[in-house]
Write a protein that holds these residues in place. Structure first.
Motif, PDB file in Angstrom:
ATOM      1  N   MET A  28     -18.494  41.188 -26.069  1.00 48.10           N
ATOM      2  CA  MET A  28     -20.149  40.734 -26.502  1.00 48.10           C
ATOM      3  C   MET A  28     -20.519  40.256 -26.345  1.00 48.10           C
ATOM      4  N   PHE A  40     -24.383  37.059 -26.642  1.00 46.89           N
ATOM      5  CA  PHE A  40     -25.394  36.796 -27.837  1.00 46.89           C
ATOM      6  C   PHE A  40     -25.946  36.192 -27.442  1.00 46.89           C
ATOM      7  N   ARG A  52     -27.790  47.082 -27.880  1.00 50.79           N
ATOM      8  CA  ARG A  52     -26.940  46.885 -28.632  1.00 50.79           C
ATOM      9  C   ARG A  52     -26.138  48.143 -29.671  1.00 50.79           C
ATOM     10  N   ASN A  92     -22.835  32.863 -31.404  1.00 52.06           N
ATOM     11  CA  ASN A  92     -22.366  33.672 -33.018  1.00 52.06           C
ATOM     12  C   ASN A  92     -20.943  33.069 -32.278  1.00 52.06           C
ATOM     13  N   LEU A  93     -20.732  31.418 -31.723  1.00 52.51           N
ATOM     14  CA  LEU A  93     -19.471  31.281 -32.139  1.00 52.51           C
ATOM     15  C   LEU A  93     -19.089  31.554 -33.518  1.00 52.51           C
TER      16      LEU A  93
END
Lengths: 248, 243
Positions: free
Chosen positions: A89, A91, A53, A95-96
């Motif tokens: 990136m 995840f 990150r 995180n759509l």
């Protein structure tokens, strides 16, 4: 190796949380060259996600520098938004964007940033969806998709920005076991196509077969790095040996 | 005890059961209802944008900006609405000349001071609703948007706020219901809303309890079903949200 091949250089990066009481990264240095697939493994809490990150400054290091494509992105004056476009990136939890269709999820950034017209972006999104076998899901909302499908869409969303490197933060850890394969397959294909990748993972098989280099982290330190063959066959450090004996 | 019972049996002016002011004074209550609804709906609508601004300011990285918003919210939440109303009505709108225009049943020059006061008050409460709604959106959403290269403002506008606003719609509707009740303080300064109708009718007819019993029933019949309706919509939204 020529210096122009270096895509990312991490130099003496330290990251502390909670006002210095937790040191997640301790003097980490790392280089990633174009076309490499670097896997980062290690026990939970070892700092591997934090390191990843830091690469696109979702976490800002307390000290040390990170250079991406010749630019020191840890400079306060650096416009990180421009560089993030080139760093995809993915995840752990996908995180759509739940309020948008799959197609809109994928075309949002290229269109809103003025890089493509809606038509161009849509055509590209459909081609990418075809590649991951989800062409029929373009008009669905994420809620209607399985975890494996969501993660493949998330990969496509990142690819739509045509990045120079893809960062994966435990991309298969939140998936049901039977869906891990379909996501790993997409990642393997990306690697075959020459995409530069940095992958935090618990999938030792992926690290061994697809990775060009393995980095082992423990308590905020990069303990050992080597080619997958050497790393898994002849680990040097005791902590690496202990870890591998538990997971293999 | 006897005098207490008489409140319910005696048909005199001080009685819970004396509604003799009806039907003659019915129009007062009808226009009272309309003004009360207009006041509450318009003031919450007017509060939305300032509230959004206050909420974003509170979530800003700059301590100074946070404090400005925090101070506004603290002042409006820690003083009585009645007092705020007096200051805005006599202070602010003493200096401003309002046009003598009527839109529908709303007389702007008497309506605007009240709606502005209620909106300024409501903005403080709605700001906290928005702030909670924004914070309730998973932090991964902002990270995903920023990772794609979207600047913070665009990420907020395109990704976070649409989800936050959906989350806060029920709370916003509840704020309108609260305003329906709270706007009764406007009667003290002559705004012809529902409570004012009761005071006026009581004063004119000398029937001291009935008009207030009637408006209590009207307030209840607006607020209670509205609250229940909002709860039902909220339950349905939650069912649709399971991921």
């Amino acid at each position: 190796m020529a210096t122009s091949d270096k895509l990312i250089t991490v130099s003496h990066v330290t990251k502390e949380f909670s006002g210095g009481s937790v040191r997640a990264l301790n003097d980490c240095s790392l280089e990633v060259s174009k076309g490499e697939v670097v896997t980062i493994i290690g026990p939970s809490g070892s700092g591997k996600s934090t390191l990843l990150r830091c690469l696109n400054l979702l976490e800002v290091p307390n000290s040390g520098t990170i250079t991406f494509d010749g630019t020191v992105i840890t400079d306060p004056g650096c416009d990180i938004d421009l560089h993030r476009r080139k760093m995809g990136m993915v995840f752990q939890h996908f995180n759509l964007f739940p309020h948008m269709t799959v197609l809109r999820n994928i075309t949002l950034a290229p269109v809103e940033l003025g890089l493509k017209s809606q038509e161009e972006a849509t055509a590209q999104a459909k081609a990418l969806l075809e590649r991951v076998g989800l062409a029929d899901k373009a008009d669905e909302y994420p809620i209607r998709l399985s975890g494996g499908q969501k993660q493949r869409i998330a990969i496509v969303r990142a690819l739509a920005m045509e990045p120079e490197v893809m960062l994966f933060d435990e991309p298969t850890s939140a998936l049901d076991p039977e869906m891990v394969g379909e996501v790993l397959d997409v990642m393997k294909e990306l690697a075959r196509d020459g995409m530069t990748m940095v992958v935090v993972t618990h999938e030792m098989g992926f690290a061994r077969e697809v990775g060009s280099r393995v980095i082992f982290m423990d308590s905020g330190h990069i303990v050992e790095e080597n080619t997958p063959q050497e790393f898994f066959a002849h680990p040097k450090e005791q902590r690496t040996i202990d870890f591998l004996s538990k997971v293999l | 005890m006897e005098s207490f019972l008489r409140l319910f049996t005696d048909p005199g002016p001080a009685s819970f059961v004396n509604f003799k002011f009806l039907p003659k004074y019915t129009p007062y209550f009808v226009s009272g209802i309309m003004n009360t609804l207009a006041l509450s709906v318009v003031s919450v609508i007017l509060a939305v944008l300032p509230a959004l601004l206050l909420a974003l300011m509170r979530l800003s990285r700059s301590k100074a900006v946070q404090r400005v918003s925090g101070a506004y919210i603290a002042v409006f939440r820690s003083t009585p609405l009645m007092v705020q109303l007096a200051i805005i009505y006599f202070g602010l709108f003493n200096a401003i000349k309002l046009p003598n225009v009527t839109i529908g049943f709303i007389r702007l020059n008497s309506f605007i001071p009240f709606v502005v006061a209620l909106a300024l008050n409501s903005a403080a409460y709605v700001a906290e609703i928005f702030r909670a709604g924004i914070l309730a959106v998973d932090s991964g959403q902002m990270e995903a948007a920023r990772s794609l290269g979207l600047p913070k403002g665009k990420a907020m506008k395109l990704v976070i706020l649409p989800q936050a606003i959906k989350n806060v719609l029920p709370a916003l509707a509840n704020e309108v219901v609260t305003m329906v009740k709270e706007s009764s303080v406007c009667s003290a300064y002559g705004m012809a809303e529902l409570m004012w109708a009761a005071r006026n009718v009581a004063g004119t007819t000398g029937i001291s309890i009935g008009p207030f019993v009637l408006v209590a029933a009207i307030y209840f019949c607006i607020a209670f079903p509205a609250t229940k309706g909002i709860e039902a919509i909220e339950r349905r939204m939650r069912r649709g949200d399971q991921r």
